[in-house]
Scaffold this motif. Sequence first.
Motif, short mmCIF file in Angstrom:
data_model
loop_
_atom_site.label_atom_id
_atom_site.label_comp_id
_atom_site.label_asym_id
_atom_site.label_seq_id
_atom_site.Cartn_x
_atom_site.Cartn_y
_atom_site.Cartn_z
N MET A 199 0.84 -1.20 0.00
CA MET A 199 0.00 0.00 0.00
C MET A 199 0.87 1.25 0.00
O MET A 199 2.00 1.25 0.49
N THR A 200 0.32 2.32 -0.57
CA THR A 200 0.98 3.62 -0.56
C THR A 200 0.20 4.55 0.34
O THR A 200 -0.98 4.84 0.09
N LEU A 201 0.84 5.00 1.41
CA LEU A 201 0.20 5.94 2.31
C LEU A 201 0.17 7.33 1.70
O LEU A 201 0.99 7.66 0.83
N THR A 202 -0.73 8.15 2.17
CA THR A 202 -0.92 9.48 1.61
C THR A 202 0.31 10.35 1.79
O THR A 202 0.58 11.23 0.97
N TYR A 203 1.06 10.09 2.85
CA TYR A 203 2.35 10.80 2.99
C TYR A 203 3.37 9.87 3.62
O TYR A 203 3.04 8.90 4.29
N ASN A 204 4.64 10.19 3.34
CA ASN A 204 5.79 9.44 3.85
C ASN A 204 5.87 8.00 3.34
O ASN A 204 6.41 7.12 3.99
N SER A 205 5.31 7.76 2.15
CA SER A 205 5.47 6.48 1.47
C SER A 205 6.25 6.73 0.18
O SER A 205 6.21 7.83 -0.38
N PRO A 206 6.95 5.72 -0.35
CA PRO A 206 7.64 5.89 -1.63
C PRO A 206 6.66 6.34 -2.72
O PRO A 206 5.58 5.76 -2.87
N ASP A 207 7.04 7.38 -3.44
CA ASP A 207 6.22 7.91 -4.53
C ASP A 207 6.70 7.32 -5.84
O ASP A 207 7.76 7.68 -6.34
#
Length: 366
Positions: A128-136
């Motif tokens: 999952m990709t979190l809304t912030y502080n995840s790899p973009d």
Amino acid sequence: MRDYHTTQFSPELHGQYKAKAYAAANAKSPLVPFTIPRRNPGEHDVQIEILFCGICHSDLHQVRNEWSTAPTVYPCVPGHEIVGRVTKVGSAVTKFKPGDHAAVGCLVDSDGNCTECRAGLEQFCPHMTLTYNSPDVHLGGVTYGGYSDSIVVKDDFVLRVPSNLNLAGAAPLLCAGITTYSPMRHWGVTKDKKVGVVGLGGLGHMAVKIAHGLGAHVVVFTTSTNKKEDALRLGADDVIISRNTDQMSKHVGSFDFILDAVSAEHDINAYIQLLGRDGNITIIGSPNKPYAVSAISLLLKRRSLSGTLIGGIAETQEMLDFCGKNNITADVEIIPIQKVNEAYDRLSRADVKYRFSIDMASLKSQ
């Protein structure tokens, strides 16, 4: 604080635009004005002008790099309780159009193919990709959150906001709302169930409203006698002072479900013994020290102890629709973005009833 436009990214080469935001440069620095890159909308993307963004306690932890399991990458732009207005949509988007109100919660992507995603439980997706502080994966670096004037999100992770809901109060539903709604749905909270809520803070006050909306008999546990009036106002049927052993003993073995929203150290066994047969207590708070749980308390009545976090996208939409039907929003104090650091200090002292909601129009003056 370094600007990614000059160190890593070229908007002209990578299909980006500049967005205003507030960011922290390190764990000790305040949040300050900052410019971030956002990708131009692709065919499946929705671009949203952010109108309000709630402040979650996890924002405070992340900005101050207090989670060893999720170290913060700086600069950090927090915020995952986002409501706004759609400004652009990609050519393949059919669910949204410019002018619609829309929302974004804690997730902006997942792999879509794993067992969790196929079950509609994207919050447990290992990718999952979190809304912030995840790899973009689009721009490199990490994702940036809702303390910004706009955001671009894949349409499958954008949610509809019921038209009757106040937008400032709706923003915290995207985390506090779904975090309390999801376990109640999972454990079958319905009419005539006896439900306890431990702690009357940002999460707890939403739990009271949602349990009341589901038709349950709602009991609030608090250590503060001065919270009784507010608990009743929010929809509680009864209030128990948890330090009062006589009050607690009267309810032994009577609860169907208890939601524990307290992150401070406390004795969870005192609440486990209040559960009836097959009763469940779900924790959504996260104390620093591990719980010491009495096994016999669980064995005697087939009680269970569980934990959870947020919910999947479909369930989050279900929660928003439920809140729209029952006119449920968070109790919020609206602040301009310029007071965000003051709000963080107050949040650390639990000095808010019950959530902060940032009016992102204030960012335009920066």
